[in-house]
Design a protein around this motif. Structure first.
Motif, PDB file in Angstrom:
ATOM      1  N   ARG A   1       0.895  -1.271  -0.122  1.00 41.88           N
ATOM      2  CA  ARG A   1       0.000   0.023   0.067  1.00 41.88           C
ATOM      3  C   ARG A   1       0.812   1.090  -0.224  1.00 41.88           C
ATOM      4  NH1 ARG A   1      -3.525  -3.319   3.366  1.00 41.88           N
ATOM      5  NH2 ARG A   1      -2.433  -2.696   5.099  1.00 41.88           N
ATOM      6  N   ALA A   2       1.959   1.298   0.692  1.00 38.17           N
ATOM      7  CA  ALA A   2       2.648   2.309   0.701  1.00 38.17           C
ATOM      8  C   ALA A   2       3.622   2.757  -0.414  1.00 38.17           C
ATOM      9  CB  ALA A   2       3.991   2.264   1.883  1.00 38.17           C
ATOM     10  N   LEU A   3       3.752   1.561  -1.270  1.00 43.28           N
ATOM     11  CA  LEU A   3       4.618   1.605  -2.617  1.00 43.28           C
ATOM     12  C   LEU A   3       3.794   1.919  -3.711  1.00 43.28           C
ATOM     13  CD1 LEU A   3       7.650  -0.810  -1.731  1.00 43.28           C
ATOM     14  CD2 LEU A   3       7.708   1.510  -1.858  1.00 43.28           C
ATOM     15  N   ILE A   4       2.630   1.241  -3.787  1.00 48.53           N
ATOM     16  CA  ILE A   4       2.002   1.340  -4.801  1.00 48.53           C
ATOM     17  C   ILE A   4       0.334   1.594  -4.547  1.00 48.53           C
ATOM     18  CG2 ILE A   4       1.164  -0.159  -6.957  1.00 48.53           C
ATOM     19  CD1 ILE A   4       3.485  -2.015  -6.179  1.00 48.53           C
ATOM     20  N   GLY A   5      -0.243   1.050  -3.555  1.00 50.30           N
ATOM     21  CA  GLY A   5      -1.675   1.205  -3.419  1.00 50.30           C
ATOM     22  C   GLY A   5      -2.019   2.750  -2.919  1.00 50.30           C
ATOM     23  N   ASP A   6      -1.130   3.251  -2.151  1.00 46.39           N
ATOM     24  CA  ASP A   6      -1.291   4.341  -1.672  1.00 46.39           C
ATOM     25  C   ASP A   6      -0.855   5.578  -2.535  1.00 46.39           C
ATOM     26  OD1 ASP A   6      -2.365   6.678  -0.009  1.00 46.39           O
ATOM     27  OD2 ASP A   6      -1.703   5.878   1.937  1.00 46.39           O
ATOM     28  N   ARG A   7      -1.672   6.098  -3.534  1.00 39.65           N
ATOM     29  CA  ARG A   7      -1.020   7.176  -4.260  1.00 39.65           C
ATOM     30  C   ARG A   7      -1.000   8.428  -3.522  1.00 39.65           C
ATOM     31  NH1 ARG A   7      -4.874   6.892  -9.982  1.00 39.65           N
ATOM     32  NH2 ARG A   7      -4.441   4.625 -10.246  1.00 39.65           N
ATOM     33  N   GLU A   8      -1.557   8.847  -2.551  1.00 42.83           N
ATOM     34  CA  GLU A   8      -1.161   9.712  -1.758  1.00 42.83           C
ATOM     35  C   GLU A   8       0.278   9.922  -1.119  1.00 42.83           C
ATOM     36  OE1 GLU A   8      -3.057  12.731   1.503  1.00 42.83           O
ATOM     37  OE2 GLU A   8      -4.112  10.975   1.162  1.00 42.83           O
ATOM     38  N   THR A   9       0.495   8.719  -0.560  1.00 47.18           N
ATOM     39  CA  THR A   9       1.770   8.554   0.169  1.00 47.18           C
ATOM     40  C   THR A   9       2.838   8.628  -0.848  1.00 47.18           C
ATOM     41  OG1 THR A   9       0.893   7.330   1.703  1.00 47.18           O
ATOM     42  CG2 THR A   9       3.268   7.056   1.440  1.00 47.18           C
ATOM     43  N   LEU A  10       2.783   8.035  -2.132  1.00 49.39           N
ATOM     44  CA  LEU A  10       3.553   8.051  -3.127  1.00 49.39           C
ATOM     45  C   LEU A  10       3.880   9.508  -3.616  1.00 49.39           C
ATOM     46  CD1 LEU A  10       5.375   5.805  -4.504  1.00 49.39           C
ATOM     47  CD2 LEU A  10       3.432   5.850  -6.415  1.00 49.39           C
TER      48      LEU A  10
ATOM     49  N   GLY B   1      -1.762   5.368  15.409  1.00 53.65           N
ATOM     50  CA  GLY B   1      -2.900   4.600  15.120  1.00 53.65           C
ATOM     51  C   GLY B   1      -3.677   4.954  13.904  1.00 53.65           C
ATOM     52  N   GLU B   2      -3.545   6.089  13.217  1.00 52.30           N
ATOM     53  CA  GLU B   2      -4.179   6.371  12.057  1.00 52.30           C
ATOM     54  C   GLU B   2      -4.223   5.311  11.120  1.00 52.30           C
ATOM     55  OE1 GLU B   2      -3.287  10.263  10.994  1.00 52.30           O
ATOM     56  OE2 GLU B   2      -3.767  11.416  12.768  1.00 52.30           O
ATOM     57  N   SER B   3      -3.039   4.837  10.545  1.00 51.82           N
ATOM     58  CA  SER B   3      -3.092   3.957   9.246  1.00 51.82           C
ATOM     59  C   SER B   3      -2.088   2.862   9.643  1.00 51.82           C
ATOM     60  CB  SER B   3      -2.761   5.023   8.201  1.00 51.82           C
ATOM     61  OG  SER B   3      -2.312   3.964   7.134  1.00 51.82           O
ATOM     62  N   ASP B   4      -2.201   1.767   9.163  1.00 47.72           N
ATOM     63  CA  ASP B   4      -1.349   0.604   9.107  1.00 47.72           C
ATOM     64  C   ASP B   4      -0.291   0.770   8.233  1.00 47.72           C
ATOM     65  OD1 ASP B   4      -2.962   0.149   7.067  1.00 47.72           O
ATOM     66  OD2 ASP B   4      -3.552  -1.785   7.521  1.00 47.72           O
ATOM     67  N   THR B   5      -0.336   1.823   7.428  1.00 44.78           N
ATOM     68  CA  THR B   5       0.912   2.040   6.532  1.00 44.78           C
ATOM     69  C   THR B   5       1.846   3.005   7.028  1.00 44.78           C
ATOM     70  OG1 THR B   5      -0.295   3.800   5.293  1.00 44.78           O
ATOM     71  CG2 THR B   5      -0.393   1.530   4.587  1.00 44.78           C
ATOM     72  N   VAL B   6       1.758   3.527   8.332  1.00 48.40           N
ATOM     73  CA  VAL B   6       2.443   4.735   8.726  1.00 48.40           C
ATOM     74  C   VAL B   6       3.948   3.840   8.943  1.00 48.40           C
ATOM     75  CG1 VAL B   6       3.036   6.208  10.455  1.00 48.40           C
ATOM     76  CG2 VAL B   6       0.789   6.023   9.616  1.00 48.40           C
ATOM     77  N   PHE B   7       4.148   3.028   9.583  1.00 45.65           N
ATOM     78  CA  PHE B   7       5.310   2.547   9.914  1.00 45.65           C
ATOM     79  C   PHE B   7       5.958   1.959   8.626  1.00 45.65           C
ATOM     80  CE2 PHE B   7       3.277   1.666  13.887  1.00 45.65           C
ATOM     81  CZ  PHE B   7       4.288   2.507  14.751  1.00 45.65           C
ATOM     82  N   ALA B   8       5.289   1.235   7.540  1.00 50.72           N
ATOM     83  CA  ALA B   8       6.085   0.934   6.145  1.00 50.72           C
ATOM     84  C   ALA B   8       6.511   2.108   5.348  1.00 50.72           C
ATOM     85  CB  ALA B   8       4.866   0.271   5.521  1.00 50.72           C
ATOM     86  N   SER B   9       5.610   3.131   5.716  1.00 46.52           N
ATOM     87  CA  SER B   9       6.218   4.612   5.075  1.00 46.52           C
ATOM     88  C   SER B   9       7.413   5.294   5.698  1.00 46.52           C
ATOM     89  CB  SER B   9       4.928   5.647   5.040  1.00 46.52           C
ATOM     90  OG  SER B   9       3.662   5.044   4.509  1.00 46.52           O
ATOM     91  N   ILE B  10       7.441   4.883   7.149  1.00 47.00           N
ATOM     92  CA  ILE B  10       8.742   5.516   7.726  1.00 47.00           C
ATOM     93  C   ILE B  10       9.852   4.607   6.954  1.00 47.00           C
ATOM     94  CG2 ILE B  10       9.939   5.623   9.793  1.00 47.00           C
ATOM     95  CD1 ILE B  10       7.183   6.004  11.141  1.00 47.00           C
ATOM     96  N   VAL B  11       9.582   3.386   7.220  1.00 45.43           N
ATOM     97  CA  VAL B  11      10.849   2.514   6.492  1.00 45.43           C
ATOM     98  C   VAL B  11      11.022   2.749   5.117  1.00 45.43           C
ATOM     99  CG1 VAL B  11      11.583   0.111   6.135  1.00 45.43           C
ATOM    100  CG2 VAL B  11      10.351   0.438   8.205  1.00 45.43           C
ATOM    101  N   VAL B  12      10.289   2.987   4.165  1.00 44.99           N
ATOM    102  CA  VAL B  12      10.333   3.181   2.852  1.00 44.99           C
ATOM    103  C   VAL B  12      10.974   4.609   2.777  1.00 44.99           C
ATOM    104  CG1 VAL B  12       9.131   3.786   0.692  1.00 44.99           C
ATOM    105  CG2 VAL B  12       8.474   1.791   1.968  1.00 44.99           C
ATOM    106  N   PHE B  13      10.730   5.565   3.622  1.00 48.27           N
ATOM    107  CA  PHE B  13      11.267   6.782   3.546  1.00 48.27           C
ATOM    108  C   PHE B  13      12.899   6.988   4.103  1.00 48.27           C
ATOM    109  CE2 PHE B  13      11.897  11.291   5.541  1.00 48.27           C
ATOM    110  CZ  PHE B  13      11.624  11.819   4.482  1.00 48.27           C
TER     111      PHE B  13
END
Length: 274
Positions: free
Chosen positions: A60-69, A235-247
């Motif tokens: 979701r962080a890399l592909i699914g969530d366009r806003e994060t991308l 607690g807002e999104s389960d992609t937050v930690f994945a986004s931090i790692v990707v960042f």
């Protein structure tokens, strides 16, 4: 002799424990990023083994969530121009300060150091007023330009350019090489460690910039990922930690690539002569 070995062993143990303590937050974030989406019961555990392990968050962080991308690419759009412009300004600037004599050189260098020592927050209001008057308050250029013309890069390259022997440059000039040739073919290759240090430090600073985007960018679509993570609740999104790692991964890769050059650059840097 035995006393010295015990002292060295104690220092080594202390350094290992200190390094482990510094890596603990990153390891904790990575473990949370592997947790099955939707679970929040383990948020306050520092170290634990998530079960079952899920990689959906990374998808979701890399592909699914366009806003994060979009935020991620905004960070790239800020960091890369800052690096290129900083190099274009700092390399010749540091070379000129180190190898040329001109009027008011000491005063100019003093101003460089003074501006570099000031906290970033001191110039934020002035930057907002300036860019507001030239209508760049809602543009990535308003964030890029202050970083591109930072005095830190010129100061850093000044330190490394000073280590180049003047006799080497003079010999090239006697052989008929122009000043641009001397700079590009002789000075820059001998300052590779300094350039690597500049790349790492400038990229890290531009990648993690928060104050200027928060102040100058009104549209959320232009915000970099550093600002997104600043306001994202755990607690807002389960992609937050994945986004931090990707960042974090791009900076870790860049540091790994330039680690030897950075260590060499720090070892060969010299203090300023008064």
């Amino acid at each position: 002799m035995r006393k010295r070995k015990l002292c060295d062993a104690a220092i080594l143990v202390f350094l290992i424990l200190t390094g482990a303590a510094m890596l603990l937050p990153l390891l904790s974030v990575f473990l949370h990023s592997l947790e099955n989406g939707g679970r929040t019961g383990s948020l306050y555990k520092i170290l634990y083994l998530p079960f079952p392990i899920s990689l959906k968050q990374y998808g979701r962080a890399l592909i699914g969530d366009r806003e994060t991308l979009c935020y991620f690419w905004n960070s790239v759009k800020i960091a890369m121009p800052v690096l290129l412009l900083q190099a274009a300004v700092s390399l010749p600037g540091g070379y000129a300060l180190a190898k040329f004599q001109f009027p008011c050189k000491r005063l100019l260098f003093f101003c460089y150091v003074l501006v570099m020592l000031l906290p970033v927050q001191v110039g934020v209001v002035g930057a907002y007023i300036f860019f507001d008057r030239i209508h760049l308050t809602d543009s990535l250029a308003g964030v890029v330009l202050p970083g591109a013309f930072s005095t830190f890069g010129a100061f850093l390259m000044y330190q490394f350019m000073r280590t180049i022997p003047d006799s080497t440059l003079e010999g090239a000039r006697i052989e008929g090489a122009g000043e641009l040739t001397v700079f590009v073919r002789i000075a820059l290759p001998q300052a590779k460690a300094g350039i690597a240090s500049l790349v790492i430090l400038v990229l890290i600073d531009a990648w993690n910039v928060v104050e200027l985007p928060m102040l100058l960018l009104r549209r959320q679509a232009l915000q970099p990922m550093s600002v997104l993570l600043r306001y994202s609740g755990i607690g807002e999104s389960d992609t937050v930690f994945a986004s931090i790692v990707v960042f974090t991964i791009p900076m870790l890769l860049i540091f790994t690539l330039f680690q030897d050059s950075l260590s060499e650059g720090i070892a060969y840097s010299v203090p300023i002569k008064k």
